[in-house]
Design a protein around this motif. Structure first.
Motif, mmCIF file in Angstrom:
data_model
loop_
_atom_site.group_PDB
_atom_site.id
_atom_site.type_symbol
_atom_site.label_atom_id
_atom_site.label_comp_id
_atom_site.label_asym_id
_atom_site.label_seq_id
_atom_site.Cartn_x
_atom_site.Cartn_y
_atom_site.Cartn_z
ATOM 1 N N ILE A 40 -14.770 -5.493 -42.559
ATOM 2 C CA ILE A 40 -13.843 -4.503 -42.002
ATOM 3 C C ILE A 40 -13.993 -4.434 -40.485
ATOM 4 O O ILE A 40 -12.996 -4.375 -39.754
ATOM 5 C CB ILE A 40 -14.053 -3.133 -42.670
ATOM 6 N N ALA A 41 -15.219 -4.443 -39.983
ATOM 7 C CA ALA A 41 -15.448 -4.390 -38.537
ATOM 8 C C ALA A 41 -14.817 -5.588 -37.840
ATOM 9 O O ALA A 41 -14.242 -5.448 -36.751
ATOM 10 C CB ALA A 41 -16.942 -4.320 -38.235
ATOM 11 N N ALA A 42 -14.901 -6.758 -38.441
ATOM 12 C CA ALA A 42 -14.299 -7.955 -37.850
ATOM 13 C C ALA A 42 -12.779 -7.810 -37.779
ATOM 14 O O ALA A 42 -12.155 -8.179 -36.765
ATOM 15 C CB ALA A 42 -14.688 -9.194 -38.650
ATOM 16 N N GLN A 43 -12.185 -7.264 -38.830
ATOM 17 C CA GLN A 43 -10.734 -7.045 -38.827
ATOM 18 C C GLN A 43 -10.351 -6.024 -37.755
ATOM 19 O O GLN A 43 -9.375 -6.216 -37.030
ATOM 20 C CB GLN A 43 -10.265 -6.563 -40.203
ATOM 21 N N LEU A 44 -11.125 -4.957 -37.648
ATOM 22 C CA LEU A 44 -10.846 -3.939 -36.637
ATOM 23 C C LEU A 44 -11.061 -4.485 -35.223
ATOM 24 O O LEU A 44 -10.337 -4.126 -34.292
ATOM 25 C CB LEU A 44 -11.721 -2.703 -36.874
ATOM 26 N N ALA A 45 -12.049 -5.369 -35.053
ATOM 27 C CA ALA A 45 -12.307 -5.970 -33.736
ATOM 28 C C ALA A 45 -11.126 -6.839 -33.297
ATOM 29 O O ALA A 45 -10.794 -6.871 -32.104
ATOM 30 C CB ALA A 45 -13.597 -6.780 -33.761
ATOM 31 N N GLU A 46 -10.489 -7.533 -34.234
ATOM 32 C CA GLU A 46 -9.294 -8.320 -33.894
ATOM 33 C C GLU A 46 -8.184 -7.413 -33.377
ATOM 34 O O GLU A 46 -7.528 -7.719 -32.385
ATOM 35 C CB GLU A 46 -8.794 -9.094 -35.114
ATOM 36 N N ILE A 47 -7.978 -6.294 -34.049
ATOM 37 C CA ILE A 47 -6.982 -5.321 -33.597
ATOM 38 C C ILE A 47 -7.404 -4.763 -32.241
ATOM 39 O O ILE A 47 -6.585 -4.621 -31.327
ATOM 40 C CB ILE A 47 -6.825 -4.181 -34.624
ATOM 41 N N GLY A 48 -8.694 -4.483 -32.103
ATOM 42 C CA GLY A 48 -9.216 -3.949 -30.848
ATOM 43 C C GLY A 48 -8.987 -4.879 -29.673
ATOM 44 O O GLY A 48 -8.685 -4.422 -28.560
ATOM 45 N N ASP A 49 -9.103 -6.172 -29.901
ATOM 46 C CA ASP A 49 -8.846 -7.134 -28.822
ATOM 47 C C ASP A 49 -7.400 -7.034 -28.338
ATOM 48 O O ASP A 49 -7.118 -7.220 -27.152
ATOM 49 C CB ASP A 49 -9.162 -8.556 -29.285
ATOM 50 N N GLN A 50 -6.480 -6.734 -29.248
ATOM 51 C CA GLN A 50 -5.075 -6.562 -28.853
ATOM 52 C C GLN A 50 -4.888 -5.266 -28.057
ATOM 53 O O GLN A 50 -4.151 -5.233 -27.083
ATOM 54 C CB GLN A 50 -4.178 -6.548 -30.092
ATOM 55 N N PHE A 51 -5.576 -4.190 -28.463
ATOM 56 C CA PHE A 51 -5.485 -2.912 -27.762
ATOM 57 C C PHE A 51 -6.177 -2.962 -26.406
ATOM 58 O O PHE A 51 -5.795 -2.236 -25.486
ATOM 59 C CB PHE A 51 -6.149 -1.789 -28.573
ATOM 60 N N ASP A 52 -7.193 -3.796 -26.298
ATOM 61 C CA ASP A 52 -8.047 -3.826 -25.114
ATOM 62 C C ASP A 52 -7.245 -3.901 -23.823
ATOM 63 O O ASP A 52 -7.496 -3.148 -22.885
ATOM 64 C CB ASP A 52 -9.012 -5.002 -25.228
ATOM 65 N N LYS A 53 -6.278 -4.791 -23.766
ATOM 66 C CA LYS A 53 -5.519 -4.984 -22.528
ATOM 67 C C LYS A 53 -4.534 -3.845 -22.249
ATOM 68 O O LYS A 53 -4.037 -3.704 -21.142
ATOM 69 C CB LYS A 53 -4.829 -6.338 -22.519
ATOM 70 N N GLU A 54 -4.262 -3.016 -23.259
ATOM 71 C CA GLU A 54 -3.343 -1.886 -23.096
ATOM 72 C C GLU A 54 -4.024 -0.665 -22.473
ATOM 73 O O GLU A 54 -3.351 0.255 -22.026
ATOM 74 C CB GLU A 54 -2.752 -1.484 -24.453
ATOM 75 N N ILE A 55 -5.337 -0.660 -22.479
ATOM 76 C CA ILE A 55 -6.086 0.511 -22.006
ATOM 77 C C ILE A 55 -6.336 0.368 -20.511
ATOM 78 O O ILE A 55 -6.978 -0.575 -20.066
ATOM 79 C CB ILE A 55 -7.403 0.678 -22.788
ATOM 80 N N LYS A 56 -5.812 1.300 -19.768
ATOM 81 C CA LYS A 56 -5.915 1.266 -18.308
ATOM 82 C C LYS A 56 -7.347 1.567 -17.853
ATOM 83 O O LYS A 56 -8.050 2.376 -18.447
ATOM 84 C CB LYS A 56 -4.972 2.305 -17.694
ATOM 85 N N ALA A 57 -7.736 0.919 -16.772
ATOM 86 C CA ALA A 57 -9.084 1.100 -16.214
ATOM 87 C C ALA A 57 -9.337 2.566 -15.860
ATOM 88 O O ALA A 57 -10.459 3.054 -15.993
ATOM 89 C CB ALA A 57 -9.270 0.213 -14.996
ATOM 90 N N ARG A 58 -8.304 3.281 -15.432
ATOM 91 C CA ARG A 58 -8.467 4.683 -15.052
ATOM 92 C C ARG A 58 -8.989 5.522 -16.223
ATOM 93 O O ARG A 58 -9.866 6.370 -16.038
ATOM 94 C CB ARG A 58 -7.130 5.246 -14.557
ATOM 95 N N VAL A 59 -8.468 5.271 -17.422
ATOM 96 C CA VAL A 59 -8.916 6.021 -18.608
ATOM 97 C C VAL A 59 -10.408 5.771 -18.839
ATOM 98 O O VAL A 59 -11.177 6.702 -19.072
ATOM 99 C CB VAL A 59 -8.096 5.612 -19.856
ATOM 100 N N VAL A 60 -10.806 4.516 -18.747
ATOM 101 C CA VAL A 60 -12.211 4.147 -18.958
ATOM 102 C C VAL A 60 -13.079 4.754 -17.865
ATOM 103 O O VAL A 60 -14.122 5.352 -18.147
ATOM 104 C CB VAL A 60 -12.372 2.612 -19.010
ATOM 105 N N ASN A 61 -12.651 4.627 -16.610
ATOM 106 C CA ASN A 61 -13.448 5.164 -15.499
ATOM 107 C C ASN A 61 -13.586 6.681 -15.573
ATOM 108 O O ASN A 61 -14.646 7.230 -15.254
ATOM 109 C CB ASN A 61 -12.845 4.732 -14.159
#
Length: 189
Positions: free
Chosen positions: A84-105
């Motif tokens: 399940i974690a591997a499947q979620l990580a694949e989805i996460g890789d797609q979301f990764d680029k959508e998340i702005k640096a400002r939110v993380v910072n």
């Protein structure tokens, strides 16, 4: 940080495994130190509140009751979590680029602020996840999206500042346990 108790073992194991199988993480040493400190519950993970879990005899899932609580056999449970974690990580890789640096910072700054309580930081994490869930077009159920977004934020915060991993890990486990525990129980069935 205190050792993970039974009520968050599933969430902890899922987040740890998600981070471990994710692409592009820069905090490998800090991640593995979580396991050596006893923060990650492998090999034994219990599933609380699962009165109606079906125990199958086909070898896919097995377990026993201990003190009235279902305890899944460690090898089986770890394998289910890994898949399940591997499947979620694949989805996460797609979301990764959508998340702005400002939110993380912004989240990094909250984690660095020693004046904020654990509850306030968890609330900040929750607000960030909910904001991202509204901002990113998602073709999946809301709970899954929120789970993946929380785990991706954890990875991005730890990539930005690896020394925060233990703090952000425990906060994310707390958030997931409070907001998404029942969803995870259903998902792991």
């Amino acid at each position: 940080m205190e050792q993970i108790n039974g009520s968050v073992q599933m969430e902890s194991a899922l987040l740890y495994t998600f981070l471990e199988v994710s692409s592009d993480f820069k905090f490998r040493e800090q991640l593995y130190s979580l396991q050596s400190q006893g923060i990650v519950p492998f090999p034994e993970i219990s599933v609380r509140g699962c009165d109606d879990v079906e125990l199958q005899t086909d070898g896919n899932r097995s377990g026993h009751l201990q003190n009235g609580e279902l305890v899944l056999d460690p090898e089986v449970n770890e394998e289910v979590i890994r898949i399940i974690a591997a499947q979620l990580a694949e989805i996460g890789d797609q979301f990764d680029k959508e998340i702005k640096a400002r939110v993380v910072n912004d989240l990094v700054q909250h984690f660095l602020n020693e004046n904020l309580s654990r509850e306030e930081i968890t609330r900040c994490m929750s607000e960030a996840v909910e904001g991202l869930a509204r901002a990113i077009p998602l073709d999946m159920e809301k709970e899954k999206a929120m789970l993946v977004l929380a785990m991706v934020l954890t990875k991005k915060i730890a990539n930005t500042m690896p020394s925060l991993l233990q703090h952000v890990f425990s906060t994310t486990v707390n958030y997931i346990s409070q907001q998404l525990h029942n969803y995870i129980v259903r998902m792991l069935r």
